[in-house]
Design a protein around this motif. Structure first.
Motif, mmCIF file in Angstrom:
data_model
loop_
_atom_site.group_PDB
_atom_site.id
_atom_site.type_symbol
_atom_site.label_atom_id
_atom_site.label_comp_id
_atom_site.label_asym_id
_atom_site.label_seq_id
_atom_site.Cartn_x
_atom_site.Cartn_y
_atom_site.Cartn_z
ATOM 1 N N ALA A 181 82.816 50.460 67.573
ATOM 2 C CA ALA A 181 81.446 50.924 67.335
ATOM 3 C C ALA A 181 80.459 49.757 67.374
ATOM 4 O O ALA A 181 79.367 49.882 67.940
ATOM 5 N N ALA A 182 80.851 48.631 66.818
ATOM 6 C CA ALA A 182 79.975 47.457 66.839
ATOM 7 C C ALA A 182 79.775 46.957 68.266
ATOM 8 O O ALA A 182 78.650 46.612 68.656
ATOM 9 N N LEU A 183 80.843 46.923 69.058
ATOM 10 C CA LEU A 183 80.721 46.481 70.455
ATOM 11 C C LEU A 183 79.853 47.430 71.268
ATOM 12 O O LEU A 183 79.033 46.990 72.085
ATOM 13 N N VAL A 184 80.014 48.724 71.056
ATOM 14 C CA VAL A 184 79.178 49.704 71.753
ATOM 15 C C VAL A 184 77.727 49.521 71.333
ATOM 16 O O VAL A 184 76.819 49.554 72.176
ATOM 17 N N GLY A 185 77.509 49.316 70.061
ATOM 18 C CA GLY A 185 76.146 49.094 69.574
ATOM 19 C C GLY A 185 75.516 47.861 70.195
ATOM 20 O O GLY A 185 74.350 47.887 70.597
ATOM 21 N N LEU A 186 76.280 46.787 70.300
ATOM 22 C CA LEU A 186 75.767 45.566 70.925
ATOM 23 C C LEU A 186 75.461 45.788 72.405
ATOM 24 O O LEU A 186 74.449 45.308 72.920
ATOM 25 N N ALA A 187 76.326 46.523 73.085
ATOM 26 C CA ALA A 187 76.103 46.802 74.505
ATOM 27 C C ALA A 187 74.839 47.631 74.704
ATOM 28 O O ALA A 187 74.037 47.349 75.599
ATOM 29 N N VAL A 188 74.644 48.624 73.864
ATOM 30 C CA VAL A 188 73.446 49.468 73.960
ATOM 31 C C VAL A 188 72.197 48.642 73.659
ATOM 32 O O VAL A 188 71.186 48.752 74.371
ATOM 33 N N ALA A 189 72.264 47.808 72.637
ATOM 34 C CA ALA A 189 71.112 46.975 72.298
ATOM 35 C C ALA A 189 70.788 46.004 73.432
ATOM 36 O O ALA A 189 69.617 45.797 73.770
ATOM 37 N N GLY A 190 71.823 45.432 74.038
ATOM 38 C CA GLY A 190 71.609 44.517 75.162
ATOM 39 C C GLY A 190 70.995 45.226 76.355
ATOM 40 O O GLY A 190 70.076 44.707 76.992
ATOM 41 N N ALA A 191 71.502 46.415 76.654
ATOM 42 C CA ALA A 191 70.955 47.184 77.777
ATOM 43 C C ALA A 191 69.505 47.561 77.512
ATOM 44 O O ALA A 191 68.658 47.472 78.407
ATOM 45 N N ALA A 192 69.209 47.958 76.290
ATOM 46 C CA ALA A 192 67.831 48.319 75.942
ATOM 47 C C ALA A 192 66.904 47.112 76.085
ATOM 48 O O ALA A 192 65.777 47.240 76.577
ATOM 49 N N ALA A 193 67.372 45.950 75.678
ATOM 50 C CA ALA A 193 66.560 44.736 75.804
ATOM 51 C C ALA A 193 66.300 44.408 77.271
ATOM 52 O O ALA A 193 65.177 44.031 77.642
ATOM 53 N N LEU A 194 67.318 44.569 78.120
ATOM 54 C CA LEU A 194 67.132 44.313 79.555
ATOM 55 C C LEU A 194 66.148 45.298 80.176
ATOM 56 O O LEU A 194 65.295 44.915 80.984
ATOM 57 N N VAL A 195 66.263 46.570 79.816
ATOM 58 C CA VAL A 195 65.352 47.585 80.347
ATOM 59 C C VAL A 195 63.924 47.292 79.888
ATOM 60 O O VAL A 195 62.977 47.362 80.683
ATOM 61 N N TYR A 196 63.762 46.948 78.624
ATOM 62 C CA TYR A 196 62.423 46.634 78.107
ATOM 63 C C TYR A 196 61.840 45.423 78.830
ATOM 64 O O TYR A 196 60.671 45.435 79.240
ATOM 65 N N ASP A 197 62.648 44.385 79.016
ATOM 66 C CA ASP A 197 62.169 43.179 79.689
ATOM 67 C C ASP A 197 61.760 43.491 81.130
ATOM 68 O O ASP A 197 60.724 43.024 81.599
ATOM 69 N N ARG A 198 62.568 44.288 81.811
ATOM 70 C CA ARG A 198 62.228 44.662 83.187
ATOM 71 C C ARG A 198 60.937 45.482 83.221
ATOM 72 O O ARG A 198 60.071 45.255 84.069
#
Length: 100
Positions: A20-37
């Motif tokens: 669950a922690a790894l999935v949460g980190l992956a989702v947070a990372g993806a969200a940060a990339l989408v926001y930055d783009r």
């Protein structure tokens, strides 16, 4: 022997928590990339960030649809470049053998 089931349950819970922690980190990372783009697109197009963010799901879907073709094209370009380099090396080796 009563301790074994508790230990197994604890280990399972630990694995689930880790996943669950790894999935949460992956989702947070993806969200940060989408926001930055989205932020970069908004700056380049001089548009409000909220407008660009609302378009991002469609943009991402379009990117995913073309990704396979893009990867295939890149692989073909890599193979072509490798063949060109192979021919260049063959020419250089022939020239070296012929004293050229």
């Amino acid at each position: 022997m009563a301790e074994l089931p508790q230990q197994a349950e604890s280990a399972r819970r630990s694995d689930v928590t880790r996943v669950a922690a790894l999935v949460g980190l992956a989702v947070a990372g993806a969200a940060a990339l989408v926001y930055d783009r989205a932020r970069r697109i908004a700056e380049e197009d001089d548009r409000p960030l909220s407008e660009v963010l609302s378009e991002m799901p469609g943009r991402l879907a379009a990117d995913l649809q073309t990704m396979v073709d893009d990867l295939r094209e890149a692989a073909e370009e890599g193979v072509d470049a490798a063949h060109r380099r192979e021919e260049e090396l063959d020419d250089q080796m022939r020239a070296a053998r012929n004293g050229g």
